[in-house]
Design a protein around this motif. Structure first.
Motif, PDB file in Angstrom:
ATOM      1  N   ILE A  77       0.845  -1.194   0.000  1.00  0.00           N
ATOM      2  CA  ILE A  77       0.000   0.000   0.000  1.00  0.00           C
ATOM      3  C   ILE A  77       0.880   1.244   0.000  1.00  0.00           C
ATOM      4  O   ILE A  77       0.677   2.186  -0.736  1.00  0.00           O
ATOM      5  N   LYS A  78       1.888   1.238   0.876  1.00  0.00           N
ATOM      6  CA  LYS A  78       2.879   2.318   0.913  1.00  0.00           C
ATOM      7  C   LYS A  78       4.231   1.660   1.044  1.00  0.00           C
ATOM      8  O   LYS A  78       4.466   0.888   1.959  1.00  0.00           O
ATOM      9  N   GLY A  79       5.095   1.949   0.157  1.00  0.00           N
ATOM     10  CA  GLY A  79       6.393   1.287   0.148  1.00  0.00           C
ATOM     11  C   GLY A  79       7.446   2.185  -0.430  1.00  0.00           C
ATOM     12  O   GLY A  79       7.343   3.397  -0.288  1.00  0.00           O
ATOM     13  N   PRO A  80       8.421   1.604  -1.053  1.00  0.00           N
ATOM     14  CA  PRO A  80       8.551   0.213  -1.474  1.00  0.00           C
ATOM     15  C   PRO A  80       8.908  -0.724  -0.317  1.00  0.00           C
ATOM     16  O   PRO A  80       9.371  -0.288   0.733  1.00  0.00           O
ATOM     17  N   GLU A  81       8.693  -2.015  -0.573  1.00  0.00           N
ATOM     18  CA  GLU A  81       9.021  -3.052   0.400  1.00  0.00           C
ATOM     19  C   GLU A  81       9.828  -4.132  -0.312  1.00  0.00           C
ATOM     20  O   GLU A  81       9.450  -4.590  -1.390  1.00  0.00           O
ATOM     21  N   LYS A 141       3.373   0.241   4.601  1.00  0.00           N
ATOM     22  CA  LYS A 141       2.002  -0.173   4.898  1.00  0.00           C
ATOM     23  C   LYS A 141       1.629  -1.220   3.866  1.00  0.00           C
ATOM     24  O   LYS A 141       1.880  -1.041   2.668  1.00  0.00           O
ATOM     25  N   LYS A 142       1.065  -2.314   4.353  1.00  0.00           N
ATOM     26  CA  LYS A 142       0.741  -3.421   3.461  1.00  0.00           C
ATOM     27  C   LYS A 142      -0.487  -4.138   3.960  1.00  0.00           C
ATOM     28  O   LYS A 142      -0.903  -3.962   5.112  1.00  0.00           O
ATOM     29  N   ILE A 143      -1.041  -4.938   3.091  1.00  0.00           N
ATOM     30  CA  ILE A 143      -2.126  -5.817   3.488  1.00  0.00           C
ATOM     31  C   ILE A 143      -1.705  -7.237   3.102  1.00  0.00           C
ATOM     32  O   ILE A 143      -1.191  -7.465   2.005  1.00  0.00           O
ATOM     33  N   VAL A 144      -1.860  -8.147   4.051  1.00  0.00           N
ATOM     34  CA  VAL A 144      -1.541  -9.553   3.831  1.00  0.00           C
ATOM     35  C   VAL A 144      -2.838 -10.343   3.936  1.00  0.00           C
ATOM     36  O   VAL A 144      -3.481 -10.338   4.989  1.00  0.00           O
ATOM     37  N   PHE A 145      -3.225 -10.974   2.840  1.00  0.00           N
ATOM     38  CA  PHE A 145      -4.374 -11.860   2.866  1.00  0.00           C
ATOM     39  C   PHE A 145      -3.875 -13.256   3.200  1.00  0.00           C
ATOM     40  O   PHE A 145      -2.916 -13.746   2.603  1.00  0.00           O
ATOM     41  N   LYS A 146      -4.528 -13.899   4.149  1.00  0.00           N
ATOM     42  CA  LYS A 146      -4.276 -15.294   4.492  1.00  0.00           C
ATOM     43  C   LYS A 146      -5.397 -16.095   3.847  1.00  0.00           C
ATOM     44  O   LYS A 146      -6.573 -15.962   4.226  1.00  0.00           O
ATOM     45  N   VAL A 147      -5.021 -16.879   2.834  1.00  0.00           N
ATOM     46  CA  VAL A 147      -5.974 -17.666   2.074  1.00  0.00           C
ATOM     47  C   VAL A 147      -5.787 -19.128   2.460  1.00  0.00           C
ATOM     48  O   VAL A 147      -4.756 -19.726   2.151  1.00  0.00           O
TER      49      VAL A 147
END
Length: 149
Positions: A77-81, A141-147
């Protein structure tokens, strides 16, 4: 592992029934204003919004990990990472036992490579992908989806 931009996310919907739901969550919400923490989306799918200062490669790879029961979709979302990566089949030095409760297995192995995500890019990390994240300078800032598999 898959690395791509959100513009191409639809190409991967057929890989898992919850992939479309995960990307729909991104499109239906203002990702810049998502609150930090865990958001339950549906059965077998949750989102974890993480905000924090980037760290060094050396510090990050202390958490070189993979999962047995979940696929990660990690979106910048906000980086870089920057991420560290190595195929699980090449890892030979476990760092402790597998935690069934947290679905995590750690390794002492050195990464084979590093890659960087810019804003609105994502990586899909399967159980075969050992990875470490949050490498960088400044706020990430990031979002991690756990699938769930």
């Amino acid at each position: 592992m898959i690395i791509d931009s959100l513009n191409n996310a639809a190409k991967y919907y057929n890989l898992h029934p919850n992939f479309k739901k995960a990307f729909d969550y991104i499109y239906e919400n203002d990702i810049n204003n998502l609150t930090e923490g865990t958001h339950e989306i549906s059965e077998g799918l949750k989102a974890i919004v993480i905000v924090g200062e980037g760290t060094s490669k050396e510090k990050s790879i202390k958490g070189f990990e993979c999962h047995d029961k979940n696929i990660d979709i990690q979106i910048s979302i906000k980086g870089p990472e920057t991420f560290a990566w190595k195929p699980r089949e090449k890892c030979s030095s476990p760092n402790g036992d597998y935690s069934d409760e947290k679905d995590v297995r750690f390794f002492h192995d050195a990464p084979d490579m590093f890659f960087q995500l810019q804003e609105k890019q994502f990586a899909i990390l399967f159980p075969e992908d050992v990875h470490a994240a949050m490498i960088g300078d400044g706020l990430i800032k990031k979002i991690v989806f756990k699938v769930k598999i």
